[in-house]
Write an enzyme that holds these catalytic residues in place. Structure first.
Site, PDB file in Angstrom:
ATOM      1  CB  THR A  65      -0.874   0.032   1.265  1.00  0.00           C
ATOM      2  OG1 THR A  65      -0.009   0.052   2.393  1.00  0.00           O
ATOM      3  CG2 THR A  65      -1.773  -1.178   1.349  1.00  0.00           C
ATOM      4  CD  GLU A 101      -5.261  -2.587   1.696  1.00  0.00           C
ATOM      5  OE1 GLU A 101      -5.574  -2.040   0.614  1.00  0.00           O
ATOM      6  OE2 GLU A 101      -4.770  -1.963   2.649  1.00  0.00           O
ATOM      7  CE  LYS A 148     -17.721  14.600  14.406  1.00  0.00           C
ATOM      8  NZ  LYS A 148     -17.437  13.790  15.569  1.00  0.00           N
ATOM      9  CD1 TRP A 199     -20.344  12.398  10.125  1.00  0.00           C
ATOM     10  CD2 TRP A 199     -18.193  12.889   9.830  1.00  0.00           C
ATOM     11  NE1 TRP A 199     -19.653  11.839  11.163  1.00  0.00           N
ATOM     12  CE2 TRP A 199     -18.316  12.120  11.021  1.00  0.00           C
ATOM     13  CE3 TRP A 199     -16.924  13.325   9.440  1.00  0.00           C
ATOM     14  CZ2 TRP A 199     -17.225  11.774  11.802  1.00  0.00           C
ATOM     15  CZ3 TRP A 199     -15.839  12.973  10.232  1.00  0.00           C
ATOM     16  CH2 TRP A 199     -15.984  12.211  11.393  1.00  0.00           C
TER      17      TRP A 199
HETATM   18  P1  ADP Z   1      -3.682   4.284  -1.672  1.00  0.00           P
HETATM   19  O1  ADP Z   1      -4.666   5.274  -2.243  1.00  0.00           O
HETATM   20  O2  ADP Z   1      -3.681   4.274  -0.195  1.00  0.00           O
HETATM   21  O3  ADP Z   1      -2.402   4.340  -2.373  1.00  0.00           O
HETATM   22  P2  ADP Z   1      -5.014   2.198  -3.097  1.00  0.00           P
HETATM   23  O4  ADP Z   1      -4.465   2.520  -4.412  1.00  0.00           O
HETATM   24  O5  ADP Z   1      -5.199   0.809  -2.705  1.00  0.00           O
HETATM   25  O6  ADP Z   1      -4.150   2.820  -1.984  1.00  0.00           O
HETATM   26  O7  ADP Z   1      -6.351   3.016  -2.955  1.00  0.00           O
HETATM   27  C1  ADP Z   1      -7.517   2.551  -2.408  1.00  0.00           C
HETATM   28  C2  ADP Z   1      -8.419   3.686  -2.064  1.00  0.00           C
HETATM   29  O8  ADP Z   1      -8.584   4.582  -3.165  1.00  0.00           O
HETATM   30  C3  ADP Z   1      -9.814   3.248  -1.747  1.00  0.00           C
HETATM   31  O9  ADP Z   1      -9.916   2.785  -0.426  1.00  0.00           O
HETATM   32  C4  ADP Z   1     -10.605   4.517  -1.981  1.00  0.00           C
HETATM   33  O10 ADP Z   1     -10.542   5.393  -0.884  1.00  0.00           O
HETATM   34  C5  ADP Z   1      -9.868   5.158  -3.123  1.00  0.00           C
HETATM   35  N1  ADP Z   1     -10.584   4.877  -4.381  1.00  0.00           N
HETATM   36  C6  ADP Z   1     -10.315   3.927  -5.280  1.00  0.00           C
HETATM   37  N2  ADP Z   1     -11.180   3.985  -6.311  1.00  0.00           N
HETATM   38  C7  ADP Z   1     -12.029   4.997  -6.052  1.00  0.00           C
HETATM   39  C8  ADP Z   1     -13.164   5.548  -6.718  1.00  0.00           C
HETATM   40  N3  ADP Z   1     -13.589   5.098  -7.878  1.00  0.00           N
HETATM   41  N4  ADP Z   1     -13.812   6.569  -6.117  1.00  0.00           N
HETATM   42  C9  ADP Z   1     -13.382   7.055  -4.940  1.00  0.00           C
HETATM   43  N5  ADP Z   1     -12.320   6.588  -4.275  1.00  0.00           N
HETATM   44  C10 ADP Z   1     -11.652   5.573  -4.809  1.00  0.00           C
END
Ligand code: ADP
Length: 542
Positions: free
Chosen positions: A185, A330, A440, A445
């Site tokens: 991640t 994940e 917040k 929210w």
């Molecule tokens: P990081 O952003 O922490 O590098 P990831 O690439 O695994 O890790 O990102 C996952 C996160 O990205 C999701 O939990 C969500 O918050 C956000 N995300 C992914 N796709 C979308 C989407 N289509 N719309 C909004 N948020 C998204």
């Protein structure tokens, strides 16, 4: 009583064998690190992956060893991927945009034995080499290059290894639950954590992403994954491309709008995938050069919320269908993608667009629920309004992080995503925000995503991030950090007025700050944590 059908383990090597046998002459077009183009096909990729599997074995790499890659989307990287996982080793893709300290942490945490890299990342390799004692070999994904040797005397070259090894190699058979690849991640909150995928989870995920209600992939397509192979395995596209045998266009380091427009137009790309900031760049470049993106039928937007204005621009200006998808590292990553149901066909185009703006429905193999507490087990109703903590379950979803003995699930076996969302009666997921990005204000929210979407629908705004700024009375209030379109003289007041008829008055941001650039994460998402550090106190001033 057991069924009488054959059992074959679900293995990644099966994909490349299938692609070579049934789609052998289908082209793979790859932009190299030096900007030149290589055109190859599934037959040659399969052969070279066997050659490289022999090379890895000669170098002493064995089953379960972690082999890291720090590389662009290109054909050598693709061949190496199949060689590594196909041999039963673990392909550890590393995001080169991490800081050297994070890279060192990740390489040591994974105990990588070999590191493959594109020449672009030579300075990075030099910076980390002395601190990564487990790495026995560094392999540059290129032909011999004296400059690389001068900087890294014991380096090996991929092309020489390919030339020196035979394409005779039997892909080994093993348990389908064997680890196949490892992706960390991004570590925006604390040290990065590794998601270790298996052959089984990867193959099942691959079937699911190809489905018509997912990314709708087939041998009819020319696919361009702009999303990097180090960003959750390019969302699984290198596996899906082999499964369906489509033409595959790999953009190398050319991720700017102009290079992408050229790739799409030169190679008749029909489907492309990337994060919103990539599409922002593509839209401006296409407008500037007058390209109609004539062959592009579909683009997949994920990683961050797709702004409505972007979906509209693709539809109205380029007749391109935008598929909004959601997922995370994940989850391999696909959790949902947005396609219409038959009952939506009678809706008007704008009503359909409204449906398509949500993050969509899960394919078979992923289950979703919304709970009223983080890591809680009590589900809220699926009415499209009730928001809560989004949790997931399924065949390609993490159970525990790499090297961490504890399982990462709720007491009843679900993974809490850290996202806040609702699900409607039709099963469509609507993400409000990441829990940590919500604002917040006075106990209520506010979704930063909703405010960003409005700002980005203003014709004179190129990009906008909304953050929570500390407020003496309301705890937090929204502040917009925005980049103007070139040549625009739009003012703070204009933007605040623009919000007036679009949301409740108490949700209208307190301030707009114009900037020249917004910091992006290694995977091209807006780095709101840095913006919060920089601007989180602006409302306390004066
Ligand atoms: P990081 O952003 O922490 O590098 P990831 O690439 O695994 O890790 O990102 C996952 C996160 O990205 C999701 O939990 C969500 O918050 C956000 N995300 C992914 N796709 C979308 C989407 N289509 N719309 C909004 N948020 C998204």
């Amino acid at each position: 009583m057991q069924g009488n059908m054959m059992f074959q383990p679900l293995l990644i090597s099966n994909l490349i064998v299938h692609a070579a046998r049934y789609h052998g002459d289908t082209a793979i077009i790859s932009k190299n690190t030096d900007g030149t183009i290589t055109t190859t096909n599934w037959t040659h990729v399969a052969e070279n992956s066997k050659r490289f599997a022999n090379a890895l074995a000669d170098l002493g790499a064995v089953h379960a060893d972690r082999i890291a890659t720090i590389a662009w989307n290109n054909h050598r990287h693709l061949e190496a991927w199949y060689a590594i996982s196909g041999s039963g080793m673990v392909c550890h893709t590393i995001n080169p945009r991490l800081f050297p300290e994070q890279l060192i942490f990740i390489i040591n945490d994974a105990q990588d034995k070999v590191v493959l890299f594109d020449k672009t990342f030579l300075p990075l390799i030099r910076a980390v080499k002395a601190h990564t004692p487990t790495v026995e070999h560094f392999i540059c994904l290129s032909a011999f290059d004296q400059e690389v040797v001068d900087a890294l005397p014991d380096v090996k070259f991929y092309d020489a290894l390919i030339a020196d090894h035979s394409a005779q190699f039997e892909w080994p058979s093993f348990d389908e639950n064997t680890a196949s690849s490892l992706c960390y991640t991004s570590g925006t909150t604390g040290n990065p954590k590794g998601a270790l995928y298996s052959h089984r989870s990867t193959i099942l995920h691959t079937y699911a992403i190809c489905l018509p209600d997912s990314l709708n992939l087939s041998a009819n397509h020319v696919m361009l994954p702009v999303v990097p192979m180090f960003h959750v395995n390019a969302w699984g596209t290198p596996y899906a491309a082999a499964m369906v045998g489509c033409t595959f266009v790999l953009p190398g380091p050319g991720l700017d709008g102009a290079s992408l427009v050229q790739m799409i137009d030169d190679y008749d790309v029909t489907v492309a995938l990337g994060v919103p900031t990539i599409w922002q760049g593509l839209l401006s470049a296409a407008k500037q050069c007058g390209s109609k993106l004539a062959t592009l039928k579909r683009n997949v937007v994920g990683g961050s919320a797709c702004p409505p204005a972007m979906m509209k621009a693709f539809r109205d200006l380029y007749d391109c269908e935008t598929i909004h998808a959601w997922g995370m590292t994940e989850m391999s990553p696909l959790g949902t993608s947005n396609q219409l149901k038959a009952k939506h066909h009678k809706l008007s185009a704008d009503e359909q667009l409204n449906v398509r703006l949500s993050q969509g429905r899960p394919p078979f193999g992923v289950d979703l629920r919304i709970t009223d507490e983080e890591n809680g087990t009590h589900e809220v109703v699926r009415d499209g309004h009730s928001t809560g903590n989004l949790q997931v379950k399924g065949h390609w979803i993490i159970e525990s992080y790499y090297g961490k003995p504890n399982n990462a699930l709720t007491t009843d076996g679900w993974f809490d995503t850290g996202d806040i969302a609702s699900i409607n009666e039709d099963g469509y997921l609507l993400l409000s925000d990441r829990a940590k990005d919500l604002i917040k204000s006075g106990g209520e929210w506010i979704s930063s995503v909703e405010l960003e979407n409005i700002a980005m629908s203003h014709p004179e705004i190129a990009m906008a991030a909304v953050i929570a700024a500390t407020h003496p009375k309301w705890d937090e209030r929204p502040v917009v950090i925005a980049i103007k379109q070139q040549g625009s003289d739009v003012t703070e007041e204009d933007i605040l007025n623009y919000y007036a008829d679009k949301i409740a008055k108490w949700q209208i941001p307190d301030k707009v700050i114009f900037v020249d650039s917004i910091p992006l994460t290694g995977t091209g998402k807006m780095l709101k944590k840095d913006l919060r550090d920089q601007y989180g106190s602006v409302l306390l001033e004066n």
